[in-house]
Write a protein that holds these residues in place. Structure first.
Motif, PDB file in Angstrom:
ATOM      1  N   PRO A  93       1.023  -1.333   0.147  1.00  0.00           N
ATOM      2  CA  PRO A  93       0.081  -0.183   0.138  1.00  0.00           C
ATOM      3  C   PRO A  93       0.835   1.228   0.067  1.00  0.00           C
ATOM      4  O   PRO A  93       1.943   1.212   0.475  1.00  0.00           O
ATOM      5  N   SER A  94       0.350   2.324  -0.759  1.00  0.00           N
ATOM      6  CA  SER A  94       0.985   3.456  -0.850  1.00  0.00           C
ATOM      7  C   SER A  94       0.174   4.583  -0.202  1.00  0.00           C
ATOM      8  O   SER A  94      -1.058   4.987  -0.449  1.00  0.00           O
ATOM      9  N   ILE A  95       0.560   5.548   0.832  1.00  0.00           N
ATOM     10  CA  ILE A  95       0.154   6.407   1.371  1.00  0.00           C
ATOM     11  C   ILE A  95      -0.190   7.573   0.433  1.00  0.00           C
ATOM     12  O   ILE A  95      -1.286   8.238   0.416  1.00  0.00           O
ATOM     13  N   LEU A  96       0.596   7.746  -0.415  1.00  0.00           N
ATOM     14  CA  LEU A  96       0.546   8.816  -1.507  1.00  0.00           C
ATOM     15  C   LEU A  96      -0.594   8.605  -2.428  1.00  0.00           C
ATOM     16  O   LEU A  96      -1.449   9.552  -2.787  1.00  0.00           O
ATOM     17  N   GLU A  97      -0.949   7.314  -2.977  1.00  0.00           N
ATOM     18  CA  GLU A  97      -2.002   6.729  -3.727  1.00  0.00           C
ATOM     19  C   GLU A  97      -3.302   7.157  -2.857  1.00  0.00           C
ATOM     20  O   GLU A  97      -4.361   7.428  -3.406  1.00  0.00           O
ATOM     21  N   GLU A  98      -3.337   6.607  -1.642  1.00  0.00           N
ATOM     22  CA  GLU A  98      -4.400   6.674  -0.630  1.00  0.00           C
ATOM     23  C   GLU A  98      -4.882   8.290  -0.649  1.00  0.00           C
ATOM     24  O   GLU A  98      -6.200   8.595  -0.768  1.00  0.00           O
ATOM     25  N   VAL A  99      -3.953   9.246  -0.310  1.00  0.00           N
ATOM     26  CA  VAL A  99      -4.222  10.452  -0.303  1.00  0.00           C
ATOM     27  C   VAL A  99      -4.839  11.155  -1.545  1.00  0.00           C
ATOM     28  O   VAL A  99      -5.763  12.002  -1.352  1.00  0.00           O
ATOM     29  N   SER A 100      -4.251  10.744  -2.815  1.00  0.00           N
ATOM     30  CA  SER A 100      -4.510  11.309  -4.061  1.00  0.00           C
ATOM     31  C   SER A 100      -5.847  10.712  -4.456  1.00  0.00           C
ATOM     32  O   SER A 100      -6.598  11.122  -5.437  1.00  0.00           O
ATOM     33  N   LYS A 101      -6.491   9.796  -3.852  1.00  0.00           N
ATOM     34  CA  LYS A 101      -7.695   9.266  -4.142  1.00  0.00           C
ATOM     35  C   LYS A 101      -8.909  10.177  -4.051  1.00  0.00           C
ATOM     36  O   LYS A 101      -8.875  10.784  -2.808  1.00  0.00           O
ATOM     37  N   SER A 102      -9.904  10.242  -4.906  1.00  0.00           N
ATOM     38  CA  SER A 102     -11.161  10.762  -4.571  1.00  0.00           C
ATOM     39  C   SER A 102     -11.734  10.100  -3.738  1.00  0.00           C
ATOM     40  O   SER A 102     -12.061   9.153  -3.441  1.00  0.00           O
ATOM     41  N   GLN A 103     -12.608  11.000  -2.737  1.00  0.00           N
ATOM     42  CA  GLN A 103     -13.742  10.485  -1.775  1.00  0.00           C
ATOM     43  C   GLN A 103     -14.816   9.691  -2.417  1.00  0.00           C
ATOM     44  O   GLN A 103     -15.351   8.753  -1.774  1.00  0.00           O
ATOM     45  N   TRP A 104     -14.875   9.719  -3.848  1.00  0.00           N
ATOM     46  CA  TRP A 104     -15.971   8.957  -4.306  1.00  0.00           C
ATOM     47  C   TRP A 104     -15.653   7.879  -4.921  1.00  0.00           C
ATOM     48  O   TRP A 104     -16.360   7.084  -5.520  1.00  0.00           O
ATOM     49  N   GLU A 105     -14.138   7.477  -5.103  1.00  0.00           N
ATOM     50  CA  GLU A 105     -13.673   6.178  -5.676  1.00  0.00           C
ATOM     51  C   GLU A 105     -14.108   5.047  -4.635  1.00  0.00           C
ATOM     52  O   GLU A 105     -14.044   5.301  -3.276  1.00  0.00           O
ATOM     53  N   LYS A 106     -14.227   3.940  -5.264  1.00  0.00           N
ATOM     54  CA  LYS A 106     -14.502   2.833  -4.265  1.00  0.00           C
ATOM     55  C   LYS A 106     -13.405   2.352  -3.725  1.00  0.00           C
ATOM     56  O   LYS A 106     -12.260   2.261  -4.332  1.00  0.00           O
ATOM     57  N   GLU A 107     -13.374   2.124  -2.333  1.00  0.00           N
ATOM     58  CA  GLU A 107     -12.354   1.662  -1.736  1.00  0.00           C
ATOM     59  C   GLU A 107     -11.970   0.344  -1.883  1.00  0.00           C
ATOM     60  O   GLU A 107     -12.969  -0.640  -1.675  1.00  0.00           O
ATOM     61  N   THR A 108     -10.693   0.057  -2.069  1.00  0.00           N
ATOM     62  CA  THR A 108     -10.086  -1.327  -2.437  1.00  0.00           C
ATOM     63  C   THR A 108      -9.840  -1.884  -1.144  1.00  0.00           C
ATOM     64  O   THR A 108      -8.630  -1.400  -0.363  1.00  0.00           O
ATOM     65  N   PRO A 109      -9.874  -3.097  -0.817  1.00  0.00           N
ATOM     66  CA  PRO A 109      -9.329  -3.859   0.460  1.00  0.00           C
ATOM     67  C   PRO A 109      -7.631  -4.149   0.056  1.00  0.00           C
ATOM     68  O   PRO A 109      -7.299  -4.232  -0.866  1.00  0.00           O
ATOM     69  N   LEU A 110      -7.089  -3.971   1.188  1.00  0.00           N
ATOM     70  CA  LEU A 110      -5.537  -4.059   1.205  1.00  0.00           C
ATOM     71  C   LEU A 110      -5.409  -5.806   1.141  1.00  0.00           C
ATOM     72  O   LEU A 110      -6.064  -6.483   1.500  1.00  0.00           O
ATOM     73  N   PRO A 111      -4.408  -5.948   0.153  1.00  0.00           N
ATOM     74  CA  PRO A 111      -3.740  -7.137  -0.138  1.00  0.00           C
ATOM     75  C   PRO A 111      -3.533  -7.893   1.062  1.00  0.00           C
ATOM     76  O   PRO A 111      -2.789  -7.238   2.035  1.00  0.00           O
ATOM     77  N   GLU A 360       5.175 -11.348   7.752  1.00  0.00           N
ATOM     78  CA  GLU A 360       4.739 -12.605   6.745  1.00  0.00           C
ATOM     79  C   GLU A 360       3.822 -11.861   5.408  1.00  0.00           C
ATOM     80  O   GLU A 360       3.933 -12.698   4.340  1.00  0.00           O
ATOM     81  N   LYS A 361       3.677 -10.720   5.374  1.00  0.00           N
ATOM     82  CA  LYS A 361       2.861 -10.224   4.178  1.00  0.00           C
ATOM     83  C   LYS A 361       4.171  -9.866   3.135  1.00  0.00           C
ATOM     84  O   LYS A 361       3.590  -9.882   2.106  1.00  0.00           O
ATOM     85  N   CYS A 362       5.200  -9.823   3.371  1.00  0.00           N
ATOM     86  CA  CYS A 362       6.303  -9.277   2.719  1.00  0.00           C
ATOM     87  C   CYS A 362       6.914 -10.516   1.975  1.00  0.00           C
ATOM     88  O   CYS A 362       7.860 -10.163   1.055  1.00  0.00           O
ATOM     89  N   VAL A 363       6.762 -11.528   2.538  1.00  0.00           N
ATOM     90  CA  VAL A 363       7.446 -12.802   1.879  1.00  0.00           C
ATOM     91  C   VAL A 363       6.462 -13.778   1.350  1.00  0.00           C
ATOM     92  O   VAL A 363       5.401 -13.891   1.446  1.00  0.00           O
ATOM     93  N   ARG A 364       7.082 -14.859   0.483  1.00  0.00           N
ATOM     94  CA  ARG A 364       6.404 -15.674  -0.020  1.00  0.00           C
ATOM     95  C   ARG A 364       5.706 -16.866   0.963  1.00  0.00           C
ATOM     96  O   ARG A 364       4.621 -16.885   1.345  1.00  0.00           O
ATOM     97  N   ASP A 365       6.544 -17.902   0.929  1.00  0.00           N
ATOM     98  CA  ASP A 365       6.212 -18.975   2.121  1.00  0.00           C
ATOM     99  C   ASP A 365       7.406 -19.385   3.078  1.00  0.00           C
ATOM    100  O   ASP A 365       7.958 -20.218   3.201  1.00  0.00           O
ATOM    101  N   ILE A 366       7.774 -18.274   3.816  1.00  0.00           N
ATOM    102  CA  ILE A 366       8.544 -18.531   4.817  1.00  0.00           C
ATOM    103  C   ILE A 366       7.902 -18.579   6.228  1.00  0.00           C
ATOM    104  O   ILE A 366       6.990 -17.916   6.608  1.00  0.00           O
ATOM    105  N   PRO A 367       8.224 -19.923   6.959  1.00  0.00           N
ATOM    106  CA  PRO A 367       7.558 -20.219   8.040  1.00  0.00           C
ATOM    107  C   PRO A 367       7.671 -19.110   9.316  1.00  0.00           C
ATOM    108  O   PRO A 367       8.676 -18.444   9.159  1.00  0.00           O
ATOM    109  N   ALA A 368       6.565 -18.903  10.239  1.00  0.00           N
ATOM    110  CA  ALA A 368       6.566 -17.800  11.033  1.00  0.00           C
ATOM    111  C   ALA A 368       7.800 -17.918  11.838  1.00  0.00           C
ATOM    112  O   ALA A 368       8.426 -16.850  12.601  1.00  0.00           O
ATOM    113  N   LEU A 369       8.154 -19.214  12.237  1.00  0.00           N
ATOM    114  CA  LEU A 369       9.251 -19.407  13.262  1.00  0.00           C
ATOM    115  C   LEU A 369      10.598 -18.977  12.718  1.00  0.00           C
ATOM    116  O   LEU A 369      11.515 -18.314  13.309  1.00  0.00           O
TER     117      LEU A 369
END
Length: 459
Positions: A93-111, A360-369
Motif C-alpha cells: 500500500p502507498s500512502i501517496l496513492e491513498e491521499v490522491s484518491k477521490s472520496q467518491w472512489e470505491k475503496e479497495t481492500p488491502l492485499p 509475513e505479508k512481505c515474503v512468499r512462504d517463509i515459516p513464522a518461526l
C-alpha cells in the motif's frame, strides 16, 4: 466466579518490569521517520563489520568492506556491502496513492500479501542504493524491508550486485544466567509461566466457554489430581495482546454510522447503544481478569485491537481507567508491547504479534518461526516499521533495536503454537509462538526449570 482451590499450595512469581526499555515518552510526529533508518544503520554497522571480518575476510584477505554503497564501481569483484534492505513491492500500500484518491472512489481492500514475482530487492545507505540479486548457488536467509545486513558479492555491468552470502548482525550477547533450577528449589519459586493471547472479548459475546475453562484451570478447579498439580505450579499469566476485539469501533464503525445517519455531531440513541456494547466488553474483561488476578499475577500487554495507540512500541493498557475492578487488586500489571519482563530472574521478551504478521505479508512462504528467529539474529524486533508497520518517530534512537538477548522470546496472536531453541550470543533462547486463544483455545506453559514450552488446549 473462580477462587483458588484451598487445597493447592500455590507459589506466585516475582515479576519485575523496571528494566523494560519499551516504556517511552512518544515524541512529536513532526520528527522525520528517516532518522530511524539512519540510527538503525549506524547502531548495527560496527557489529556487521565484525561479522563480515570473522565470516569472510578472515579466510580471504582480498575481500574489501566498502564504506559507501555509492563507491561500488561498474565491475567490482568480491566486496562486502553494508546497508538497509528495501523490498520494492507493487502490491504494497502507498500512502501517496491513498491521499490522491477521490472520496467518491470505491475503496479497495488491502492485499493479504505484498509479495509478488515482480519484487525487487535493494540495499541502501545514506549515499545511494543498489539492486541486489541472489547467486543461484548461494543460500540467502530472510531479507525484509528495514533489516540492516552485510552482503558478500560482486557488481555487474548493468549496475546490479550479485550476492553470494548474507550475514546478520547476530544475536545479542546473553548475560550469564544463574542455575535456574537450583535457585527455584532453594527459594521455592514457581515452575511455570503461562502465556495466552487474543481473548477477543466483545460486548455481544462476553466471556467464552474456553476462557472460563482457562480460569478454572488456573484456579485448580478443573480436571483430576494431575491437572490440579500442574495448575499449582503456574506462578503468573502473561496476556499478550488483543484482549478486546475492538476492530469494529477502532476501525471507524461508530463514525461510519454517524455519517450515514447524518448525526456526526450528535448523541443519537442508536450510536449510544453501540457505545454501550463496547463499554460492556471492558466490564466483561474486567470481571474475568479479576478472577485470575485474585489467584496469581497477571501481566497485560496491549495489541492491535486494544484501546491504545497502534504505533509501536504500544504503551501500557490503561488498566486503572478501563479495568478498575481487576486493577484495584494490585496483581494486574500493565506493560507495553513489545515488552521486557523479568519473572523469577528469567528474562522474557515478547510482542503481541504485529511484527511477525507484518513480515509475513512481505515474503512468499517463509515459516513464522523462521521470521521470529530472523528478528533475533538481525537484532531488530520490527524491521518493517515504519514502512508498513506503524512506529513512533524518534530522535533518541530506534526503540526496536535489541541490545541484549532474552531467555524466552514469545510472539502472541499467531495462527498456531510453535517453538524453537535458537543459539547465539553465547547462550540459547526459547522462541515461542502463542496462538490466538479465541480461535485455538490454547495456552502456552513455559517450564522455568528447562525453558521447554508446551501448549494446553481447552475445547
Amino acid at each position: 466466579m473462580v477462587s483458588n482451590n484451598p487445597q493447592l499450595a500455590r507459589l506466585k512469581s516475582n515479576v519485575d518490569t523496571t528494566k523494560n526499555t519499551f516504556i517511552i515518552t512518544p515524541e512529536s510526529y513532526q520528527q522525520q521517520f528517516s532518522g530511524i533508518y539512519r540510527q538503525r544503520l549506524q547502531a548495527l554497522w560496527p557489529r556487521l563489520v565484525e561479522a563480515a571480518r570473522s565470516k569472510w575476510i578472515e579466510f580471504d584477505e582480498g575481500i574489501e568492506i566498502m564504506e559507501k554503497i555509492s563507491s561500488v564501481s561498474d565491475i567490482c569483484e568480491r566486496v562486502v556491502l553494508i546497508g538497509t534492505v528495501f523490498l520494492e513491492q507493487k502490491l504494497k500500500p502507498s500512502i501517496l496513492e491513498e491521499v490522491s484518491k477521490s472520496q467518491w472512489e470505491k475503496e479497495t481492500p488491502l492485499p493479504e500479501k505484498y509479495w509478488s514475482e515482480e519484487d525487487l530487492v535493494w540495499l541502501e545507505d545514506e549515499t545511494g542504493r543498489i539492486n541486489v540479486i541472489s547467486d543461484p548457488k548461494g543460500k540467502i536467509p530472510v531479507l525484509i524491508t528495514g533489516m540492516v545486513v552485510s552482503v558478500l558479492g560482486s557488481s555487474t555491468k548493468d549496475g546490479r550486485f550479485v550476492v553470494e552470502d548474507v550475514e546478520y548482525a547476530g544475536m545479542p550477547v546473553q548475560s550469564p544466567v544463574l542455575d535456574v533450577s537450583k535457585d527455584r528449589q532453594k527459594h521455592g519459586k514457581s515452575e511455570y509461566v503461562a502465556i495466552v493471547s487474543g481473548f477477543g472479548v466483545t460486548g455481544d459475546s462476553g466471556v467464552s466457554r474456553n476462557m472460563q475453562l482457562l480460569a478454572d484451570f488456573l484456579g485448580g478447579l478443573l480436571g483430576g489430581e494431575e491437572m490440579r498439580e500442574l495448575s499449582s505450579k503456574i506462578g503468573s499469566l502473561i496476556v499478550a495482546g488483543n484482549s478486546i476485539d475492538g476492530r469494529g469501533v477502532y476501525g471507524g464503525k461508530i463514525n461510519e454510522k454517524m455519517g450515514k445517519l447524518g448525526l456526526r455531531n450528535t448523541n443519537d440513541n442508536v450510536l449510544g447503544r453501540e457505545v454501550v456494547v463496547e463499554k460492556r466488553s471492558y466490564v466483561e474483561l474486567d470481571n474475568y481478569l479479576s478472577q485470575i488476578a485474585g489467584i496469581l499475577p497477571v501481566i497485560l500487554m496491549p495489541g492491535d485491537t486494544d484501546p491504545v495507540s497502534q504505533s509501536l512500541p504500544q504503551q501500557t493498557f490503561p488498566v486503572d481507567i478501563l479495568l478498575p475492578k481487576s486493577g484495584s487488586l494490585g496483581s494486574l500489571i500493565g506493560t507495553s508491547n513489545p515488552t521486557w519482563l523479568e519473572i523469577d530472574k528469567l528474562r522474557f521478551l515478547g510482542t503481541s504479534g504485529q511484527n511477525i504478521r507484518d513480515m509475513e505479508k512481505c515474503v512468499r512462504d517463509i515459516p513464522a518461526l523462521d521470521l521470529c528467529e530472523a528478528t533475533l539474529k538481525s537484532r531488530h524486533l520490527a524491521p518493517t516499521g515504519p514502512d508498513t508497520l506503524a512506529m513512533y518517530p524518534s530522535s533518541r534512537g530506534d526503540a526496536m533495536l535489541l541490545d541484549r538477548a532474552p531467555d524466552v522470546y514469545f510472539v502472541g496472536n499467531m495462527e498456531s503454537f510453535g517453538r524453537r531453541r535458537v543459539s547465539g550470543g553465547g547462550g540459547e533462547v526459547e522462541v515461542v509462538m502463542v496462538p490466538e486463544f479465541k480461535s485455538s483455545g490454547e495456552v502456552v506453559l513455559v517450564d522455568t526449570f528447562t525453558l521447554r514450552t508446551e501448549s494446553v488446549k481447552f475445547c
